[in-house]
Enzyme design. Structure first.
Site, PDB file in Angstrom:
ATOM      1  N   ARG A   1      -7.792   6.168   0.082  1.00 44.14           N
ATOM      2  CA  ARG A   1      -7.535   5.139  -0.927  1.00 44.14           C
ATOM      3  C   ARG A   1      -8.585   5.272  -2.037  1.00 44.14           C
ATOM      4  O   ARG A   1      -9.746   5.621  -1.759  1.00 44.14           O
ATOM      5  CB  ARG A   1      -7.585   3.745  -0.305  1.00 44.14           C
ATOM      6  CG  ARG A   1      -6.506   3.511   0.749  1.00 44.14           C
ATOM      7  CD  ARG A   1      -6.629   2.138   1.388  1.00 44.14           C
ATOM      8  NE  ARG A   1      -5.600   1.932   2.407  1.00 44.14           N
ATOM      9  CZ  ARG A   1      -5.732   2.274   3.688  1.00 44.14           C
ATOM     10  NH1 ARG A   1      -6.877   2.822   4.110  1.00 44.14           N
ATOM     11  NH2 ARG A   1      -4.750   2.058   4.541  1.00 44.14           N
TER      12      ARG A   1
ATOM     13  N   LYS B   1      -9.678  -0.613   4.810  1.00 46.96           N
ATOM     14  CA  LYS B   1      -8.726  -1.715   4.699  1.00 46.96           C
ATOM     15  C   LYS B   1      -8.494  -2.386   6.043  1.00 46.96           C
ATOM     16  O   LYS B   1      -8.406  -3.614   6.135  1.00 46.96           O
ATOM     17  CB  LYS B   1      -7.410  -1.195   4.133  1.00 46.96           C
ATOM     18  CG  LYS B   1      -6.347  -2.262   3.941  1.00 46.96           C
ATOM     19  CD  LYS B   1      -5.101  -1.674   3.307  1.00 46.96           C
ATOM     20  CE  LYS B   1      -4.035  -2.746   3.094  1.00 46.96           C
ATOM     21  NZ  LYS B   1      -2.817  -2.191   2.482  1.00 46.96           N
TER      22      LYS B   1
ATOM     23  N   HIS C   1      -3.502   5.858  -6.351  1.00 48.55           N
ATOM     24  CA  HIS C   1      -3.085   5.541  -4.988  1.00 48.55           C
ATOM     25  C   HIS C   1      -1.848   6.333  -4.584  1.00 48.55           C
ATOM     26  O   HIS C   1      -1.588   6.568  -3.395  1.00 48.55           O
ATOM     27  CB  HIS C   1      -2.804   4.039  -4.867  1.00 48.55           C
ATOM     28  CG  HIS C   1      -2.833   3.527  -3.462  1.00 48.55           C
ATOM     29  ND1 HIS C   1      -1.816   3.755  -2.566  1.00 48.55           N
ATOM     30  CD2 HIS C   1      -3.764   2.805  -2.794  1.00 48.55           C
ATOM     31  CE1 HIS C   1      -2.104   3.183  -1.413  1.00 48.55           C
ATOM     32  NE2 HIS C   1      -3.287   2.601  -1.524  1.00 48.55           N
TER      33      HIS C   1
ATOM     34  N   ARG D   1      -1.431   9.511  -2.041  1.00 51.16           N
ATOM     35  CA  ARG D   1      -1.256   9.322  -0.598  1.00 51.16           C
ATOM     36  C   ARG D   1       0.210   9.509  -0.219  1.00 51.16           C
ATOM     37  O   ARG D   1       0.541  10.171   0.757  1.00 51.16           O
ATOM     38  CB  ARG D   1      -1.758   7.936  -0.189  1.00 51.16           C
ATOM     39  CG  ARG D   1      -3.260   7.782  -0.264  1.00 51.16           C
ATOM     40  CD  ARG D   1      -3.715   6.323  -0.170  1.00 51.16           C
ATOM     41  NE  ARG D   1      -3.277   5.664   1.031  1.00 51.16           N
ATOM     42  CZ  ARG D   1      -3.842   5.782   2.222  1.00 51.16           C
ATOM     43  NH1 ARG D   1      -4.875   6.614   2.374  1.00 51.16           N
ATOM     44  NH2 ARG D   1      -3.400   5.109   3.263  1.00 51.16           N
TER      45      ARG D   1
ATOM     46  N   HIS E   1      -3.417   4.543   8.637  1.00 50.90           N
ATOM     47  CA  HIS E   1      -2.444   3.471   8.858  1.00 50.90           C
ATOM     48  C   HIS E   1      -2.589   2.995  10.293  1.00 50.90           C
ATOM     49  O   HIS E   1      -2.260   3.712  11.236  1.00 50.90           O
ATOM     50  CB  HIS E   1      -1.022   3.984   8.621  1.00 50.90           C
ATOM     51  CG  HIS E   1      -0.703   4.178   7.176  1.00 50.90           C
ATOM     52  ND1 HIS E   1       0.389   4.893   6.745  1.00 50.90           N
ATOM     53  CD2 HIS E   1      -1.340   3.755   6.056  1.00 50.90           C
ATOM     54  CE1 HIS E   1       0.426   4.897   5.426  1.00 50.90           C
ATOM     55  NE2 HIS E   1      -0.627   4.214   4.980  1.00 50.90           N
TER      56      HIS E   1
ATOM     57  N   TYR F   1      -4.190   3.008  21.749  1.00 46.09           N
ATOM     58  CA  TYR F   1      -4.357   4.450  21.808  1.00 46.09           C
ATOM     59  C   TYR F   1      -4.718   5.055  20.453  1.00 46.09           C
ATOM     60  O   TYR F   1      -4.865   6.256  20.329  1.00 46.09           O
ATOM     61  CB  TYR F   1      -3.064   5.102  22.322  1.00 46.09           C
ATOM     62  CG  TYR F   1      -2.758   4.738  23.756  1.00 46.09           C
ATOM     63  CD1 TYR F   1      -3.328   5.455  24.809  1.00 46.09           C
ATOM     64  CD2 TYR F   1      -1.928   3.666  24.049  1.00 46.09           C
ATOM     65  CE1 TYR F   1      -3.063   5.122  26.130  1.00 46.09           C
ATOM     66  CE2 TYR F   1      -1.653   3.325  25.357  1.00 46.09           C
ATOM     67  CZ  TYR F   1      -2.226   4.045  26.402  1.00 46.09           C
ATOM     68  OH  TYR F   1      -1.968   3.701  27.692  1.00 46.09           O
TER      69      TYR F   1
END
Length: 412
Positions: free
Chosen positions: A243, A270, A338, A341, A364, A374
């Site tokens: 980012r 984030k 941005h 990405r 993410h 996990y």
């Protein structure tokens, strides 16, 4: 006899105070050091008094006479000009103490102990940069909803939707604090829920695969018409597809050149968890070039004006638009920092890389509790290292010929 500007300018100091007389009781005091002070001699309720009207030339002859006229009006209303001046000075001090900037700083000092240092600095920088130029010196009690809306709209015009949302929240919290401590009777931002503009699906415009070669070639030429630091920032942004804020605030201490890894601490992410970015050989080369420029600072991309602060969140966007990728030219899409990405994600998925590795590299975080257990910052690391080096090689090929054959077959 009335004074003239020429007389005042030519008046020379002596070894004792001198007085030059104008009209209506206005006089100019000339001190031995050459300083010149306006004074008004007047009587109030039978007492002789003197009112200071300012320093020449900051206060001109014309302005001094206007001040005399205002004082005479007060005397006609049976009010003492000296007393009125004290009231105005006191009110000015009160207004400063009750300005939005002063109350915001008081709120921030009250709250910062509950935050990490980095988060506290981000909040203060965001609030200062986005609100103080417009309302910082305004008494907080004079703020209206439209003042807040104007600030939000300015930020939205920069396409910084997340910043607009956070600044609105910051203003709301400052004003709520002001109500709680008795400096405000009503929060002017409390009823502004829903005022933010809806996000458009393309607000973070990403370049399609076929336009990458042209963009990358333009970026190579950018240093001829812009700052090399900005070019390197965009270059690293594309190579790492982090980012923009994570790159702007990057610190040299986060980079392990021997292991070719960039470890971003969770308090700058984030989702609040640590993130590891494998560094391609191309990224390492860009970092070495950058280190020769900013290696003496803590930040990779310090502000030109204040080296302890990162470059503006608008710097890369302006550079991209300056290169001609603002959506106004036929045949060129609109690019956004941005958006790289999304470009990287699309190409890597189409190429056949593990979608989970791609998502992890995009940081993410899984919302599902079972899967999140996990999800670790180092998961899929070997795949991610291979993927990041492939991505850097791919960009080199795109820059050179625009024809790239994926090295992985599509996975079913």
């Amino acid at each position: 006899m009335a004074l003239t500007d020429t007389q005042i300018k030519q008046a020379k100091p002596s070894d004792k105070d001198q007085w030059l007389t104008d009209q209506q009781g206005l006089r100019l005091l000339i001190k031995p050091n050459g300083s010149k002070y306006w004074r008004l001699k007047y009587r109030f309720k039978g007492r002789q008094k003197t009112l200071a009207l300012g320093v020449y030339p900051s206060v001109s002859l014309k302005q001094a006479r206007q001040k005399v006229a205002e004082a005479k009006q007060l005397l006609a209303e049976d009010r003492d000009p000296s007393a009125q001046k004290r009231v105005e000075k006191h009110q000015a001090r009160v207004n400063i103490d009750l300005s939005f900037a002063a109350v915001a700083e008081e709120w921030w000092n009250h709250q910062k102990g509950t935050w990490t240092e980095d988060h506290a600095n981000r909040v203060w920088t965001r609030l200062r940069d986005n609100t103080f130029p417009r309302i910082g010196q305004r008494p907080i009690a004079d703020l209206h909803p439209q003042d807040v809306i104007a600030i939000v709209r300015d930020i939205e015009e920069r396409d910084a939707m997340d910043v607009a949302q956070r600044v609105l929240q910051d203003i709301r919290r400052v004003c709520r604090y002001a109500v709680q401590v008795g400096k405000l009777t009503h929060n002017p931002a409390i009823e502004l829920t829903g005022i933010l503009r809806s996000r458009k699906s393309n607000h973070r415009a990403s370049l399609p695969r076929e336009e990458l070669p042209g963009f990358l070639k333009e970026l190579d030429l950018y240093q001829k018409r812009g700052r090399i630091l900005t070019k390197l920032a965009i270059q690293l942004l594309i190579l790492t597809f982090v980012r923009p804020g994570e790159l702007r605030c990057a610190r040299w201490e986060e980079f392990d050149f021997e292991s070719a890894l960039w470890r971003i601490p969770g308090d700058r992410m984030k989702m609040g968890t640590d993130h590891i970015v494998p560094l391609s050989s191309q990224a390492l080369s860009a970092l070495e070039e950058l280190k020769s420029l900013t290696g003496q600072y803590s930040l990779l991309f310090p502000s030109e004006r204040e080296r302890a602060r990162p470059m503006s969140d608008n710097t890369m966007r302006k550079a991209i638009f300056k290169m001609g990728w603002d959506g106004s030219q036929e045949g060129r899409s609109k690019a956004n920092p941005h958006g790289f990405r999304a470009t990287a994600s699309s190409i890597l998925n189409e190429t056949g890389f593990n979608p989970d590795a791609i998502e992890r590299q995009l940081s993410h975080m899984e919302r599902n509790g079972v899967r999140a257990a996990y999800t670790h910052h180092a998961r899929y690391m070997d795949e991610r290292k291979e993927m990041m080096q492939w991505w850097a090689n791919y960009l080199d090929e795109m820059r050179g010929s625009g024809k790239v054959v994926p090295i992985f077959a599509q996975q079913s």
